[in-house]
Scaffold this motif. Structure first.
Motif, PDB file in Angstrom:
ATOM      1  N   HIS A  12       0.955  -1.164   0.121  1.00 36.28           N
ATOM      2  CA  HIS A  12      -0.034   0.282  -0.642  1.00 36.28           C
ATOM      3  C   HIS A  12       0.295   1.278  -0.182  1.00 36.28           C
ATOM      4  N   HIS A 142      -4.290  -1.097  -8.200  1.00 36.14           N
ATOM      5  CA  HIS A 142      -5.675  -0.667  -7.450  1.00 36.14           C
ATOM      6  C   HIS A 142      -5.711   0.541  -6.993  1.00 36.14           C
ATOM      7  N   GLU A 144      -7.223   3.372  -3.491  1.00 35.63           N
ATOM      8  CA  GLU A 144      -8.850   3.151  -2.148  1.00 35.63           C
ATOM      9  C   GLU A 144      -8.161   4.677  -1.697  1.00 35.63           C
ATOM     10  N   GLU A 174      -3.016   0.433  -4.139  1.00 36.58           N
ATOM     11  CA  GLU A 174      -2.751  -1.413  -3.740  1.00 36.58           C
ATOM     12  C   GLU A 174      -2.280  -1.738  -5.306  1.00 36.58           C
TER      13      GLU A 174
END
Ligand code: ZN
Ligand code: MN
Length: 473
Positions: A12, A142, A144, A174
């Motif tokens: 992350h 992706h 988030e 991520e």
């Protein structure tokens, strides 16, 4: 029992956008007083509507491209439902089956040190190589939002947990790899390469100590020879243990090594390992049980109803990709080919994009002044110039002043010095033979101390010499 580690990583990284992922609050929360950078959206108040941050999406496309991924032309946000006090909405806006980027790969180099058991011998050239190459497949990249931060503290003598929502809603990318990694050293090298790339792209500081980059390795062991009836259809063991929130390269390496040993012991004793999530205690040097691992369906993912799907046109994607810089690894390869500098120096010079660009600028300026790339690389790597001022024009002048040729050491002299150093440091040699990689660095350092003023040598060559002497006596 012959067991091989199977490791996948989830990384992350907070993006360095000005504003948060779905609202206009400032994304830079570092050092700010708690709960001062918030609004109804990132506090998850009822009725507040999220608006995606275009810059964060562009950064994710750029990263996906740098990692060799396919950029999906349609991408969507989903709600990942779970309850935790740092998540005020009761769900995280994330991406499920239509992430921004999929199916990439990353090639990187790593130091592969032989795992030596007592009594075994070190084989130069077979097990030991200065740098090996490895490719890890990237499953997806992706976008988030980050959660708030829990602070465990004491108020009026009572232990309390406080929550700061300044971090809530900060854009978080991520990166998920396939389980292609086989050791903690590979994992560490992969993470360093990812960090370098992210810094090259200037989309994040990717600092692990500040929590800007965080890591969750998943570890399981596969029995050799491979027996497909014991594995999932992807060829993986039917369990995996995930370790949460690791915030340094060193902890990552230690946690993975500990977990491999723990699992080896259990499997060798004929025990089954449950699918679970574990934490890492740095003070005790162990992983510990946190909870049994949820499957994806436990999160009840569903499309975020407040954000329409994203459609990326070819022009939009091309516009972003056009600013992709040359990445560190290909750049280091080009430096070696184009300028004839050493691999070790090329790797150091391409650690940082600014430094790599400075090097090339100096090569250009030094061209007609008898100042060669090799010499520039050497002076930059050894930090012999530019202590106060790093303007290229001044650096070139400094370098020309220092431009007295040094003599290369003869092999024989070098061997002699290596032997002397090893004789004086027998304990360290013993550590090296038991697989401690730091020991080699130490010995190389000692050799260089003796070389001072006598001439120069290539550190890789010194390392090889030392290992040769260990093997051949
Ligand atoms: Zn906000
Ligand atoms: Mn995540």
């Amino acid at each position: 029992m012959n067991l091989e580690p199977v490791i996948g990583l989830e990384v992350h990284v907070e993006l360095n956008t000005l504003s948060k992922m779905f609202c206009g609050c400032p994304a830079d929360y570092f050092g700010k007083s708690p709960n001062t950078q918030t609004c109804p959206v990132c506090l998850g108040l009822p009725g507040a509507l999220p608006v995606p941050n275009k810059k964060a999406i562009e950064m994710t496309i750029l990263l996906g491209t740098a990692l060799g991924c396919k950029i999906n032309r349609t991408s969507r946000f989903d709600r990942k439902n779970y309850f935790y006090p740092d998540l005020p909405k009761g769900y995280q806006i994330s991406q499920y089956d239509e992430p921004v980027a999929v199916n990439g790969r990353l090639k990187f180099g790593f130091q592969n040190f032989p795992t030596l058991r007592s009594g075994s011998r070190l084989h130069v050239g077979t097990k030991f190589k200065v740098e090996e190459e490895k490719t890890v497949r990237i499953r997806r990249v992706h976008l988030e939002e980050d959660t708030g931060k829990l602070i465990h503290s004491e108020v009026n003598g009572k232990s309390v947990t406080l929550v700061d929502f300044n971090r809530s809603g900060v854009p978080l990318v991520e990166i998920v790899t396939e389980a292609d990694i086989q050791s903690s050293q590979e994992a560490k090298a992969f993470l360093k390469e990812i960090q370098k790339i992210i810094r090259y792209l200037r989309i994040s500081e990717a600092d692990m100590e500040k929590g800007i980059m965080r890591l969750e390795p998943s570890i399981s062991l596969r029995q050799l020879p491979i027996d497909n009836s014991q594995l999932t259809k992807e060829g993986l063991p039917n369990y995996r243990v995930e370790i949460k929130n690791i915030n340094s390269f060193r902890f990552a390496q230690r946690a993975i090594d500990y977990e491999i040993d723990r699992q080896k012991e259990l499997l060798s004793a004929g025990k089954k390992i449950p699918q679970e999530t574990r934490g890492w205690s740095e003070s005790k040097g162990v992983t510990f049980y946190q909870r049994s691992k949820e499957e994806a369906h436990a999160y009840r993912y569903f499309p975020e109803p407040d954000i329409p799907p994203l459609f990326f046109s070819e022009e939009f994607i091309n516009g972003i990709v056009s600013v992709l810089p040359e990445l560190p690894r290909p750049r280091s390869e080009r430096f070696v080919k184009e300028y004839g500098i050493r691999v070790s120096e090329a790797l150091i010079l391409t650690e940082d994009r600014g430094e790599a660009e400075l090097f090339e600028e100096l090569v250009r300026l030094g061209k007609d002044k008898n100042l060669f790339p090799q010499r520039i690389a050497n002076l930059l790597v050894n930090k012999k110039v530019g202590k106060s001022d790093r303007r290229p024009s001044l650096l070139v002048e400094e370098m020309i002043k220092l431009n007295v040729p040094e003599t290369e050491m003869s092999e024989e002299t070098l061997s002699g010095i290596c032997r002397e150093v090893m004789a004086l440091n027998q304990e360290v040699v013993g550590q090296l033979m038991s697989g401690k990689e730091k020991a080699l660095d130490f010995l190389i350092g000692q050799v260089f101390r003796r070389l001072k003023g006598q001439g120069r040598a290539d550190p890789d060559l010194v390392g090889k010499k030392i290992l040769e002497i260990i093997t051949n006596g």
